[in-house]
Each structure stands twice: as C-alpha cells, then as structure tokens.
Design an enzyme around this catalytic site. Structure first.
Site, PDB file in Angstrom:
ATOM      1  N   ASP A  86     -10.340  10.958  10.355  1.00 38.48           N
ATOM      2  CA  ASP A  86     -10.201  10.599   8.938  1.00 38.48           C
ATOM      3  C   ASP A  86     -10.961   9.315   8.627  1.00 38.48           C
ATOM      4  O   ASP A  86     -10.441   8.406   7.992  1.00 38.48           O
ATOM      5  CB  ASP A  86      -8.723  10.446   8.567  1.00 38.48           C
ATOM      6  CG  ASP A  86      -8.495  10.549   7.054  1.00 38.48           C
ATOM      7  OD1 ASP A  86      -9.337  11.155   6.372  1.00 38.48           O
ATOM      8  OD2 ASP A  86      -7.485  10.011   6.573  1.00 38.48           O
ATOM      9  N   LYS A 102       4.269   0.364   8.509  1.00 38.59           N
ATOM     10  CA  LYS A 102       3.956   1.643   7.881  1.00 38.59           C
ATOM     11  C   LYS A 102       5.166   2.561   8.003  1.00 38.59           C
ATOM     12  O   LYS A 102       5.628   2.865   9.100  1.00 38.59           O
ATOM     13  CB  LYS A 102       2.747   2.263   8.581  1.00 38.59           C
ATOM     14  CG  LYS A 102       2.359   3.649   8.076  1.00 38.59           C
ATOM     15  CD  LYS A 102       1.120   4.123   8.830  1.00 38.59           C
ATOM     16  CE  LYS A 102       0.704   5.513   8.384  1.00 38.59           C
ATOM     17  NZ  LYS A 102      -0.520   5.944   9.093  1.00 38.59           N
ATOM     18  N   VAL A 121       3.344   1.191   2.862  1.00 40.18           N
ATOM     19  CA  VAL A 121       3.044   0.123   3.812  1.00 40.18           C
ATOM     20  C   VAL A 121       3.527  -1.194   3.226  1.00 40.18           C
ATOM     21  O   VAL A 121       3.329  -1.473   2.041  1.00 40.18           O
ATOM     22  CB  VAL A 121       1.530   0.045   4.118  1.00 40.18           C
ATOM     23  CG1 VAL A 121       1.236  -1.094   5.093  1.00 40.18           C
ATOM     24  CG2 VAL A 121       1.038   1.352   4.693  1.00 40.18           C
ATOM     25  N   GLY A 135       0.372   5.938  -0.034  1.00 45.93           N
ATOM     26  CA  GLY A 135      -0.501   7.100   0.018  1.00 45.93           C
ATOM     27  C   GLY A 135       0.321   8.341   0.241  1.00 45.93           C
ATOM     28  O   GLY A 135       1.548   8.332   0.106  1.00 45.93           O
ATOM     29  N   GLY A 136      -0.340   9.444   0.617  1.00 41.52           N
ATOM     30  CA  GLY A 136       0.370  10.683   0.855  1.00 41.52           C
ATOM     31  C   GLY A 136       1.346  10.577   1.999  1.00 41.52           C
ATOM     32  O   GLY A 136       2.337  11.300   2.051  1.00 41.52           O
ATOM     33  N   PHE A 137       1.080   9.656   2.954  1.00 44.93           N
ATOM     34  CA  PHE A 137       1.937   9.515   4.129  1.00 44.93           C
ATOM     35  C   PHE A 137       3.223   8.759   3.837  1.00 44.93           C
ATOM     36  O   PHE A 137       4.217   8.924   4.523  1.00 44.93           O
ATOM     37  CB  PHE A 137       1.176   8.775   5.239  1.00 44.93           C
ATOM     38  CG  PHE A 137       0.690   7.417   4.817  1.00 44.93           C
ATOM     39  CD1 PHE A 137       1.525   6.314   4.844  1.00 44.93           C
ATOM     40  CD2 PHE A 137      -0.609   7.246   4.375  1.00 44.93           C
ATOM     41  CE1 PHE A 137       1.078   5.075   4.445  1.00 44.93           C
ATOM     42  CE2 PHE A 137      -1.062   6.005   3.972  1.00 44.93           C
ATOM     43  CZ  PHE A 137      -0.209   4.911   4.009  1.00 44.93           C
ATOM     44  N   GLY A 138       3.214   7.868   2.855  1.00 45.19           N
ATOM     45  CA  GLY A 138       4.370   7.013   2.596  1.00 45.19           C
ATOM     46  C   GLY A 138       3.935   5.647   2.091  1.00 45.19           C
ATOM     47  O   GLY A 138       2.998   5.547   1.305  1.00 45.19           O
ATOM     48  N   GLY A 155       0.813  -1.203   0.000  1.00 48.14           N
ATOM     49  CA  GLY A 155       0.000   0.000   0.000  1.00 48.14           C
ATOM     50  C   GLY A 155       0.847   1.254   0.000  1.00 48.14           C
ATOM     51  O   GLY A 155       2.043   1.210   0.282  1.00 48.14           O
TER      52      GLY A 155
END
Length: 459
Positions: A151, A44, A29, A24-27, A22
């Site tokens: 969220d 993560k 997984v 996303g904007g965070f980094g 996975g």
C-alpha cells in the site's frame, strides 16, 4: 530507547495528553504522552465494526521483524479504554470490552501527502532525492525479510522532525481486504487504486514483490511532481486506463533541469513497466536512488530548512485517508462532471511502446460566461491563498455543509471538535483529495459566505 516487544501492552495508566490526529478506513490514530518514557507516541486503534484484532497483530508482527531507519518503529501494543474528553480516562459500563491498538513512533511532520499540501507542490529537489532514496531503502528492508508493503502512497510515507521518511501501514492492504466487504460481494479490488499495478485489478491476483516496485514508480512520480497521479477520482476510469497502459504524464518534467532527474524518470518507467517480470529488483532501485541522492547531499540542509520555515499543517502522524466502504473514492461535485479531463499522457503498452499524448482539452462544463472562472482557476485560487483562508475564514462548518458528500463524514465529525483554524486545515485535506472540482465548489461557497475576503484576495 530499545524497541519494545509488541507482546507487552501499554495501558491507560501509562498515557496522558491524548489527541486524535488521524483516521481512515482502518480506524483512528491518536497522539499521547507516555508518562515514564517521557516522549510522545502514536497509537493506532482499529474500529470494532471494521476489523478484528488478528489483523492488527499481523501488522504488529511485520513491524516487530523490521529494524530499519526508514521503517516506522513499533514500541508495543495498547489495551484500554480511550478517553472520552480531556485527559481523564472515563470508566466504561460494566461488560464493555477494552480496545486494542499499536503503540508506535510518533512522526512530528505528518506524511509526504501533508507535505505536498503545506507546500502546494513538490519539495525542494535535494529533499525529493532523499525521500526517493529513503523510501527505496525501506522497501528494500521489507523485501530482504520476504515481506511486502502492498500500500505504498504519499500518506503512508511519514516524516520525522527533520523530514526523514519512514514507511508505515505496511500490510494494510491485506488488513483492508480481510476486514472490509469481500471482493466477491463488490466485484472490485481493494487498495489505493492509483498506485496499483495493472495485474492487481484481476480479482484472482495474489500480490508479489513486483507489486511494490510498480507502486514505488508511481509514488516516485508523485514525490517529484508534488501531486496525486491521474486527475480522475473514479476508480473504474483509472483502472481501465492503467490496464490499457496509461501512466502519469512526464511532459511537465521536460523543462526541469535538476541533476539526477533523467535517472529518476528512467527508473520510474522501469518500475511501472506493464510486464511485472521486467520491473527491477528493489536492490537495483535503491542503487539508483542512492547514487542520485549522493550528488544532492550538500543541498539537503538548506532544503530541509526551507521547508521547515513554511507554516506547519496540523499534526497528522497517520494517513487521513477518506475511503468509501468499498474503497472507491469519488469526491464529485453535484454538478455533472466530464468523464476525465487532463488524461495522463504517457501510455505504456504491454510491448513498452510509449505514446506521448497531449492532455485532452475538454470544455469546462461549469463555464457559463467568459467572466466565469474555470475549475482550474478556482482551484489555483484556493491553493494559492491557503494560509490566508485558514487564518481568516470563520464559517467553516457552513461551507462544509454546502459541500455535502464531498467531505467524508469522518472528516466532518473531526472538524466539529477542532478549533476553527484546525477545522479549516482538515477541510483542506478533503479539498486536496477531491481535485479542482471540489476546490471549485469550495470557492463558490466561500465567495457566497465571505465575498469581501475573496475580493480582497483577488478572486
């Protein structure tokens, strides 16, 4: 196994069989096998260019304070060097710093979002009721600890092997706000805007628990309908509609006869009330969902079995959210699209009067002849033939190139290292997020590159 302290790092020497699942904007997984625990974990990792480690530890702190069956478990923290290829951890040049992350429970069945994609619609009704109840239970756990999620959305509700739901990425909106471009530079708020309450679009707004209650109401609509609220992926249009009182359309629920539906519809309306002070407390929300699910328990075994017989999408333990740098998602076709089609038909005004408007009918802008398929027809073809296309389409990257910016660069890079079927599954996630416009563009590229397959499938 007892929950591990998040102060005890897990190093490279304890992990093997790394697999990226996975992003996303965070980094990113990853899934990895813990050598001594003898089970899979999710790790993560925050991107170095996006966030600093304190935000990661904020999330770890929240996770470590919860002990609830409907909240994702934290096993520890990670510190090391991610493998470049295979299972061998590559040594980095001298002076390069290690990466840090969270070691969490691995959720085999992905998320509620990926479940919608697998089923091309909502889950069986008993499972809908259990998901609604388990999410409410998770929020109740957080609120009783004076914590908030901030969220809530389908991709942040993860599923275990038996399709039990657990909340993940709580506090992620606070992480995103502190790590991305500040609000004052963009003039726009961060967060998953389709699930944000109207008051949250005020830049001076400070989230309180009624934020989660509103988001739960929209999420409940998504769980029942099996799709994303609001057809537009333009954040400004959605913001304007929500602040005017627009809410997801309830018209399609009228024909449903499932037991407990009326109670859940009434609940979601209470939750998405325009006035935050009139939204219910989470303990009252949970009482309603618990009562509804108690009447559906006898059907849960068959419902879960029915879903588990559907071919599973690729592993996706964490949200695979494609966000633009300013968190405004707009997967628009190069063809100029109308401002909004199929506008939400429920409007909740500040005085809570409800206006049931019929969906706005807009001439399809790409219809060039009576025989040309509309966006909706092309989208339906793409949805109905998902399994066949995943198994038979070979020119995935050529199609991706033709879609251009409609496929996020992170997804494009991930697809390059996957097998063809898994690349196709990854592409389907982008198609689902972009709506019928992107599916129509995919259909056009597919028809040009695989005309015989499209004809064989009735397109």
């Amino acid at each position: 196994m007892a929950q591990q302290s998040h102060n005890k790092p897990v190093g490279d020497e304890s992990l093997e069989e790394w697999e990226k699942i996975g992003f996303g904007g965070f980094g990113d997984v990853y899934k990895a096998r813990h050598k001594t625990w003898r089970f899979d974990v999710a790790i993560k990792i925050l991107r170095r260019d996006v966030c600093t480690s304190p935000s990661l530890w904020d999330e770890a702190s929240v996770m470590s304070r919860t002990s609830c069956p409907s909240v994702l478990r934290l096993y520890g923290t990670y510190k090391g060097f991610l493998p470049i290829g295979g299972e061998t951890v590559q040594r980095r040049p001298e002076g390069e710093t290690s990466q840090e992350g969270l070691v969490m429970e691995f959720m085999e069945r992905g998320s509620v979002q990926s479940l919608f994609e697998e089923l091309s619609g909502p889950p069986p009704w008993p499972l809908v009721c259990r998901l609604a109840n388990q999410v409410a239970l998770g929020i109740n756990c957080l609120h009783q600890l004076n914590l908030m999620h901030h969220d809530l959305k389908p991709s942040n509700v993860l599923l275990d092997a038996d399709l039990n739901a657990k909340l993940a990425d709580f506090g992620l909106s606070r992480v995103s706000t502190s790590c991305m471009v500040p609000k004052r530079e963009t003039g726009r708020p961060y967060g998953s805007y389709k699930y944000m309450p109207p008051e949250a679009f005020n830049l001076s707004y400070q989230p309180v628990r009624s934020f989660d209650i509103y988001s739960y109401g929209i999420l409940l609509w998504s769980i029942i309908s099996g799709k994303e609220p609001y057809p537009s992926n333009n954040s400004e249009l959605v913001e304007n509609g929500v602040t005017r009182g627009d809410r997801p359309c309830l018209k399609e629920f009228v024909e449903k006869k499932e037991g407990g539906l009326n109670e859940l519809v009434a609940l979601m309306r209470q939750c998405w009330h325009h006035d935050p002070s009139k939204r219910p407390l989470i303990e009252n929300v949970h009482k309603t969902t618990e009562a509804v699910f108690s009447k559906q328990k006898n059907g849960i075994h068959d419902a879960v079995g029915q879903v588990l017989r559907v071919p599973k999408a690729p592993i996706g333990n964490q949200p695979c959210e494609r966000t633009m740098p300013n968190d405004t998602v707009d997967y628009r076709s190069p063809i100029q699209k109308a401002p909004i089609s199929n506008q939400p038909c429920e409007r909740t005004m500040p005085n809570d009067t409800v206006d049931y408007r019929s969906p706005i009918q807009i001439q399809d802008p790409i219809r060039v002849s009576p025989r040309e398929m509309s966006w909706a027809e092309k989208g339906k073809f793409v949805d109905d033939n998902r399994s066949e296309l995943i198994g038979k389409v070979t020119s995935v990257m050529e199609i991706t190139d033709r879609l251009g910016e409609m496929v996020h660069n992170d997804a494009r890079q991930t697809m390059k290292i996957l097998s063809i079927p898994n690349s196709m599954r990854e592409l389907y996630k982008s198609l689902h997020s972009g709506g019928d416009e992107v599916k129509a563009a995919f259909y056009d590229a597919l028809k040009e590159l695989h005309p015989e397959l499209v004809e064989q499938l009735g397109g």
